[in-house]
Scaffold this motif. Structure first.
Motif, PDB file in Angstrom:
ATOM      1  N   TYR A 192      83.926 -13.822 -32.849  1.00  0.00           N
ATOM      2  CA  TYR A 192      82.546 -14.115 -32.845  1.00  0.00           C
ATOM      3  C   TYR A 192      81.726 -13.574 -33.757  1.00  0.00           C
ATOM      4  N   VAL A 193      80.564 -14.336 -34.391  1.00  0.00           N
ATOM      5  CA  VAL A 193      79.865 -13.607 -35.259  1.00  0.00           C
ATOM      6  C   VAL A 193      78.407 -13.945 -34.616  1.00  0.00           C
ATOM      7  N   ILE A 194      77.793 -12.991 -34.786  1.00  0.00           N
ATOM      8  CA  ILE A 194      76.296 -12.938 -34.384  1.00  0.00           C
ATOM      9  C   ILE A 194      75.342 -13.068 -35.483  1.00  0.00           C
ATOM     10  N   MET A 195      74.596 -14.327 -35.481  1.00  0.00           N
ATOM     11  CA  MET A 195      73.467 -14.389 -36.635  1.00  0.00           C
ATOM     12  C   MET A 195      71.928 -14.221 -36.081  1.00  0.00           C
ATOM     13  N   VAL A 196      71.170 -13.459 -36.715  1.00  0.00           N
ATOM     14  CA  VAL A 196      70.059 -13.304 -36.282  1.00  0.00           C
ATOM     15  C   VAL A 196      68.955 -13.537 -37.535  1.00  0.00           C
ATOM     16  N   GLY A 197      68.359 -14.401 -37.163  1.00  0.00           N
ATOM     17  CA  GLY A 197      67.075 -14.897 -38.267  1.00  0.00           C
ATOM     18  C   GLY A 197      65.580 -14.775 -37.636  1.00  0.00           C
ATOM     19  N   GLU A 198      64.743 -15.131 -38.357  1.00  0.00           N
ATOM     20  CA  GLU A 198      63.307 -14.957 -37.939  1.00  0.00           C
ATOM     21  C   GLU A 198      63.312 -15.588 -36.377  1.00  0.00           C
ATOM     22  N   SER A 199      63.616 -16.914 -36.428  1.00  0.00           N
ATOM     23  CA  SER A 199      63.251 -17.608 -35.003  1.00  0.00           C
ATOM     24  C   SER A 199      63.969 -16.828 -33.945  1.00  0.00           C
ATOM     25  N   GLU A 200      65.308 -16.092 -33.982  1.00  0.00           N
ATOM     26  CA  GLU A 200      65.896 -15.433 -33.114  1.00  0.00           C
ATOM     27  C   GLU A 200      65.102 -14.074 -32.822  1.00  0.00           C
ATOM     28  N   MET A 201      64.453 -13.467 -33.888  1.00  0.00           N
ATOM     29  CA  MET A 201      63.980 -12.274 -33.616  1.00  0.00           C
ATOM     30  C   MET A 201      62.587 -12.757 -32.848  1.00  0.00           C
ATOM     31  N   GLU A 202      61.843 -13.743 -33.049  1.00  0.00           N
ATOM     32  CA  GLU A 202      60.605 -14.105 -32.282  1.00  0.00           C
ATOM     33  C   GLU A 202      60.829 -14.565 -30.952  1.00  0.00           C
ATOM     34  N   GLU A 203      62.073 -15.003 -30.667  1.00  0.00           N
ATOM     35  CA  GLU A 203      62.501 -15.247 -29.277  1.00  0.00           C
ATOM     36  C   GLU A 203      63.262 -14.271 -28.768  1.00  0.00           C
ATOM     37  N   GLY A 204      63.495 -13.264 -29.329  1.00  0.00           N
ATOM     38  CA  GLY A 204      64.373 -11.994 -28.674  1.00  0.00           C
ATOM     39  C   GLY A 204      65.884 -12.425 -28.087  1.00  0.00           C
ATOM     40  N   VAL A 205      66.415 -13.284 -29.090  1.00  0.00           N
ATOM     41  CA  VAL A 205      67.586 -13.671 -28.842  1.00  0.00           C
ATOM     42  C   VAL A 205      68.437 -13.580 -29.876  1.00  0.00           C
ATOM     43  N   VAL A 206      69.877 -13.819 -29.767  1.00  0.00           N
ATOM     44  CA  VAL A 206      71.036 -14.057 -31.052  1.00  0.00           C
ATOM     45  C   VAL A 206      71.613 -15.306 -30.854  1.00  0.00           C
ATOM     46  N   SER A 207      72.117 -15.761 -31.973  1.00  0.00           N
ATOM     47  CA  SER A 207      72.949 -16.705 -32.011  1.00  0.00           C
ATOM     48  C   SER A 207      74.259 -16.187 -32.037  1.00  0.00           C
ATOM     49  N   LEU A 208      75.256 -16.733 -31.245  1.00  0.00           N
ATOM     50  CA  LEU A 208      76.464 -16.459 -31.103  1.00  0.00           C
ATOM     51  C   LEU A 208      77.459 -17.627 -31.438  1.00  0.00           C
ATOM     52  N   VAL A 212      83.354  -8.868 -32.284  1.00  0.00           N
ATOM     53  CA  VAL A 212      82.212  -9.551 -32.890  1.00  0.00           C
ATOM     54  C   VAL A 212      81.396  -8.750 -33.801  1.00  0.00           C
ATOM     55  N   LEU A 213      81.117  -9.486 -34.952  1.00  0.00           N
ATOM     56  CA  LEU A 213      80.361  -9.254 -35.969  1.00  0.00           C
ATOM     57  C   LEU A 213      79.249  -9.630 -36.156  1.00  0.00           C
ATOM     58  N   PHE A 214      78.043  -8.740 -36.481  1.00  0.00           N
ATOM     59  CA  PHE A 214      76.782  -9.051 -36.609  1.00  0.00           C
ATOM     60  C   PHE A 214      76.638  -9.247 -38.044  1.00  0.00           C
ATOM     61  N   ILE A 215      76.291 -10.631 -38.626  1.00  0.00           N
ATOM     62  CA  ILE A 215      75.915 -11.043 -39.961  1.00  0.00           C
ATOM     63  C   ILE A 215      74.762 -10.334 -40.348  1.00  0.00           C
ATOM     64  N   ASN A 216      74.810  -9.481 -41.627  1.00  0.00           N
ATOM     65  CA  ASN A 216      73.717  -8.884 -41.939  1.00  0.00           C
ATOM     66  C   ASN A 216      72.730  -9.593 -43.090  1.00  0.00           C
ATOM     67  N   PHE A 217      71.535 -10.130 -42.696  1.00  0.00           N
ATOM     68  CA  PHE A 217      70.937 -10.981 -43.547  1.00  0.00           C
ATOM     69  C   PHE A 217      69.681 -10.128 -44.144  1.00  0.00           C
ATOM     70  N   GLY A 218      69.535  -8.928 -43.849  1.00  0.00           N
ATOM     71  CA  GLY A 218      68.579  -8.121 -44.393  1.00  0.00           C
ATOM     72  C   GLY A 218      68.162  -6.966 -43.692  1.00  0.00           C
ATOM     73  N   GLU A 219      67.159  -6.047 -44.119  1.00  0.00           N
ATOM     74  CA  GLU A 219      66.963  -4.900 -43.204  1.00  0.00           C
ATOM     75  C   GLU A 219      66.083  -5.049 -42.108  1.00  0.00           C
ATOM     76  N   LYS A 220      65.200  -5.975 -42.065  1.00  0.00           N
ATOM     77  CA  LYS A 220      64.398  -6.222 -40.827  1.00  0.00           C
ATOM     78  C   LYS A 220      65.378  -6.954 -39.579  1.00  0.00           C
ATOM     79  N   GLU A 221      66.291  -7.758 -40.113  1.00  0.00           N
ATOM     80  CA  GLU A 221      67.290  -8.202 -39.095  1.00  0.00           C
ATOM     81  C   GLU A 221      68.474  -7.259 -38.594  1.00  0.00           C
ATOM     82  N   GLU A 222      68.687  -6.456 -39.608  1.00  0.00           N
ATOM     83  CA  GLU A 222      69.675  -5.364 -39.140  1.00  0.00           C
ATOM     84  C   GLU A 222      68.992  -4.334 -37.958  1.00  0.00           C
TER      85      GLU A 222
END
Length: 120
Positions: free
Chosen positions: A83-99, A33-43
């Motif tokens: 698999y890749v994991i994407m985390v944006g604002e909504s995922e961080m608010e919900e405490g989840v990741v999008s796989l 699995v690779l975490f997609i890097n959207f920025g510092e907060k998401e990282e």
């Protein structure tokens, strides 16, 4: 031109190890699995989850910089990462990741615990 050196026949050693099925399992393991890097907060949000995955024996990595998503997805495809994991604002608010399953294109939101269960 003369030269000096020594070799034990690396090709031959490789062939024998392969033939006798003696390669350690961890050498064949690749990134799952690779975490997609959207920025510092998401990282910062992803790093503890990345550590949890690794602690559970799941090979995972995060893209080292927040480049364009297309470049990161191409990297995952070129390395055959399933698999890749994407985390944006909504995922961080919900405490989840999008796989995202790179083969089927299916995408689902999971808690870190559900993620470990699914990938283990």
């Amino acid at each position: 031109m003369s030269g000096v050196g020594i070799s034990f026949g690396a090709d031959r050693i490789y062939d024998v190890l392969e033939q006798m099925d003696k390669f350690p399992e961890e050498t064949a393991a690749t990134t799952k699995v690779l975490f997609i890097n959207f920025g510092e907060k998401e990282e910062l949000f992803c790093l503890p989850i990345l550590s949890q995955l690794r602690a559970n024996g799941i090979n995972a990595e995060i893209y080292p910089a927040s480049h364009k998503m297309k470049k990161q997805m191409t990297y995952a495809n070129n390395k055959n990462i399933p698999y890749v994991i994407m985390v944006g604002e909504s995922e961080m608010e919900e405490g989840v990741v999008s796989l995202k399953n790179m083969e089927t294109g299916d995408q689902e939101k999971l808690t870190p615990e559900q993620l470990i269960e699914k990938l283990a």
